[in-house]
Motif scaffolding. Structure first.
Motif, mmCIF file in Angstrom:
data_model
loop_
_atom_site.group_PDB
_atom_site.id
_atom_site.type_symbol
_atom_site.label_atom_id
_atom_site.label_comp_id
_atom_site.label_asym_id
_atom_site.label_seq_id
_atom_site.Cartn_x
_atom_site.Cartn_y
_atom_site.Cartn_z
ATOM 1 N N LEU A 61 34.406 36.780 35.398
ATOM 2 C CA LEU A 61 35.934 36.667 34.695
ATOM 3 C C LEU A 61 35.914 38.089 34.221
ATOM 4 C CD1 LEU A 61 38.960 35.847 35.861
ATOM 5 C CD2 LEU A 61 38.100 34.219 33.630
ATOM 6 N N LEU A 62 34.934 38.351 32.823
ATOM 7 C CA LEU A 62 34.800 38.802 32.168
ATOM 8 C C LEU A 62 34.701 40.444 32.465
ATOM 9 C CD1 LEU A 62 35.285 40.483 28.621
ATOM 10 C CD2 LEU A 62 32.678 39.689 28.785
ATOM 11 N N ILE A 63 34.145 40.368 32.936
ATOM 12 C CA ILE A 63 34.166 42.068 34.137
ATOM 13 C C ILE A 63 35.090 42.322 34.743
ATOM 14 C CG2 ILE A 63 32.427 43.379 35.704
ATOM 15 C CD1 ILE A 63 30.279 41.748 34.638
ATOM 16 N N ILE A 64 35.631 41.309 36.006
ATOM 17 C CA ILE A 64 36.896 41.338 36.724
ATOM 18 C C ILE A 64 38.383 41.476 35.898
ATOM 19 C CG2 ILE A 64 38.549 40.423 38.144
ATOM 20 C CD1 ILE A 64 36.602 39.110 39.074
ATOM 21 N N THR A 65 37.820 41.553 34.783
ATOM 22 C CA THR A 65 39.758 41.993 33.833
ATOM 23 C C THR A 65 39.586 42.768 33.168
ATOM 24 O OG1 THR A 65 39.802 39.552 33.008
ATOM 25 C CG2 THR A 65 40.774 40.846 31.521
ATOM 26 N N SER A 66 37.841 43.482 32.913
ATOM 27 C CA SER A 66 37.836 44.998 32.286
ATOM 28 C C SER A 66 38.314 45.864 33.375
ATOM 29 C CB SER A 66 36.343 44.583 31.834
ATOM 30 O OG SER A 66 36.080 43.887 30.677
ATOM 31 N N THR A 67 36.931 45.484 34.811
ATOM 32 C CA THR A 67 36.963 46.622 35.476
ATOM 33 C C THR A 67 38.643 46.644 36.017
ATOM 34 O OG1 THR A 67 36.399 44.761 37.300
ATOM 35 C CG2 THR A 67 35.073 46.173 36.360
ATOM 36 N N SER A 68 39.532 45.865 36.322
ATOM 37 C CA SER A 68 41.183 45.657 36.722
ATOM 38 C C SER A 68 41.510 46.780 35.586
ATOM 39 C CB SER A 68 41.491 44.504 37.142
ATOM 40 O OG SER A 68 40.978 43.344 37.361
ATOM 41 N N LEU A 69 41.713 46.488 34.284
ATOM 42 C CA LEU A 69 42.037 47.550 33.012
ATOM 43 C C LEU A 69 42.531 48.873 33.546
ATOM 44 C CD1 LEU A 69 42.108 45.015 29.818
ATOM 45 C CD2 LEU A 69 44.190 45.769 32.025
ATOM 46 N N VAL A 70 40.532 49.082 34.239
ATOM 47 C CA VAL A 70 40.256 49.771 34.383
ATOM 48 C C VAL A 70 41.001 51.077 35.455
ATOM 49 C CG1 VAL A 70 38.226 52.639 34.669
ATOM 50 C CG2 VAL A 70 38.228 50.136 32.866
ATOM 51 N N LEU A 71 40.920 50.584 36.368
ATOM 52 C CA LEU A 71 41.326 51.018 38.069
ATOM 53 C C LEU A 71 42.846 50.406 38.495
ATOM 54 C CD1 LEU A 71 38.615 49.283 39.975
ATOM 55 C CD2 LEU A 71 38.758 50.882 39.097
ATOM 56 N N LYS A 72 43.567 49.639 36.849
ATOM 57 C CA LYS A 72 44.897 49.295 37.462
ATOM 58 C C LYS A 72 45.127 49.439 38.616
ATOM 59 C CE LYS A 72 45.340 53.398 33.680
ATOM 60 N NZ LYS A 72 46.469 54.308 33.607
ATOM 61 N N GLU A 73 44.047 48.056 39.012
ATOM 62 C CA GLU A 73 44.515 47.816 40.437
ATOM 63 C C GLU A 73 43.515 45.944 40.191
ATOM 64 O OE1 GLU A 73 43.988 49.478 43.748
ATOM 65 O OE2 GLU A 73 41.906 49.067 44.000
ATOM 66 N N TRP A 74 44.055 45.087 40.779
ATOM 67 C CA TRP A 74 43.522 44.120 41.524
ATOM 68 C C TRP A 74 42.472 43.821 42.105
ATOM 69 C CZ3 TRP A 74 43.264 40.675 37.323
ATOM 70 C CH2 TRP A 74 44.762 39.730 36.164
ATOM 71 N N PRO A 75 41.292 43.227 42.116
ATOM 72 C CA PRO A 75 40.302 43.423 43.293
ATOM 73 C C PRO A 75 40.935 42.815 44.442
ATOM 74 C CG PRO A 75 39.379 41.904 42.024
ATOM 75 C CD PRO A 75 41.110 42.895 40.741
ATOM 76 N N LYS A 76 40.076 42.623 45.578
ATOM 77 C CA LYS A 76 39.744 41.325 46.343
ATOM 78 C C LYS A 76 39.849 40.296 46.467
ATOM 79 C CE LYS A 76 38.699 45.534 49.817
ATOM 80 N NZ LYS A 76 37.901 46.470 51.432
ATOM 81 N N LEU A 77 40.237 39.283 47.172
ATOM 82 C CA LEU A 77 40.210 38.160 47.590
ATOM 83 C C LEU A 77 38.970 37.739 47.457
ATOM 84 C CD1 LEU A 77 40.783 35.549 47.821
ATOM 85 C CD2 LEU A 77 41.288 35.278 49.530
ATOM 86 N N GLY A 78 38.150 38.797 48.357
ATOM 87 C CA GLY A 78 36.406 38.313 48.033
ATOM 88 C C GLY A 78 35.290 38.445 46.385
#
Length: 211
Positions: A61-78
């Motif tokens: 979850l920490l990684i997803i939050t961090s990478t989403s801020l960098v990419l400025k988009e939410w990841p896929k459902l998968g």
């Protein structure tokens, strides 16, 4: 199209289930060490409680939050399912599989676990339903700072191994063996699983490739 999507999700979830079984087996055989990320998860568990699977989810979850801020988009459902289900499956298998203090049995747990987790990894990647949080982090590092995927992965794994080791996680020769061998097993299991997936789907004429 429903047939295609159905089989892709089946392989995706089954692959994560198999990989989680292998991860848990390698943790049960931690007398010789375990994978870099699981060194961290076990270290966190030993120091702060909760469960190993819960720490897998929280770090994801920490990684997803961090990478989403960098990419400025939410990841896929998968990607979200990857984060949640692997942590859940690890806890289930950790409860189901008996622990052992016998050295030979722990090594057997570890060796078989490495093959199972690597095969499962190839199976869940095959349908291309979304990269795991840690894989996304690796790709971002390559994109932002250059270098190769291999060097980015190695750098991340060395860092988490050191951190996990400082927390008392099980670092050993097994940690090195997983880092060196799992990629080779995935290299063979991934095309095999894709071949089986295509066979299960059947006629792919007119269907957009999923990898």
């Amino acid at each position: 199209m429903r047939r295609v999507i159905g089989w892709r999700w089946t392989f995706f979830i089954a692959g994560m289930l198999i990989m989680s079984l292998g991860i848990t087996m390698s943790i049960k055989g931690k007398v010789i060490g375990t994978s870099p990320w699981d060194v961290l998860h076990v270290g966190l568990f030993q120091n702060f409680g909760l469960t190993i699977g819960t720490w897998s989810i929280l770090t994801g979850l920490l990684i997803i939050t961090s990478t989403s801020l960098v990419l400025k988009e939410w990841p896929k459902l998968g990607t979200w399912l990857n984060m949640f289900l692997i942590g859940l499956f690890i806890d289930v298998f950790n409860w189901l599989l008996p622990a052992t203090d016998v050295y030979v049995l722990q090594i057997a747990y570890f060796v078989v676990g490495v093959f199972i987790l690597s095969f499962g990894c190839g199976m869940y990647i095959a349908p291309n339903m979304g990269a795991g949080p840690r894989d996304t982090l690796m790709m971002i590092l390559v994109e932002k700072f250059g270098g190769t995927i291999k060097s980015a992965r190695m750098g991340i794994e060395v860092l988490v191994t050191i951190l996990g080791g400082l927390l008392g996680g099980p670092v050993g020769i097994g940690t090195v063996l997983i880092a060196l061998t799992s990629g080779y097993i995935v290299q063979y299991s991934l095309p095999y699983c894709r071949k089986v997936l295509l066979k299960c789907i059947g006629n792919m004429e007119g269907v957009k490739p999923f990898y």
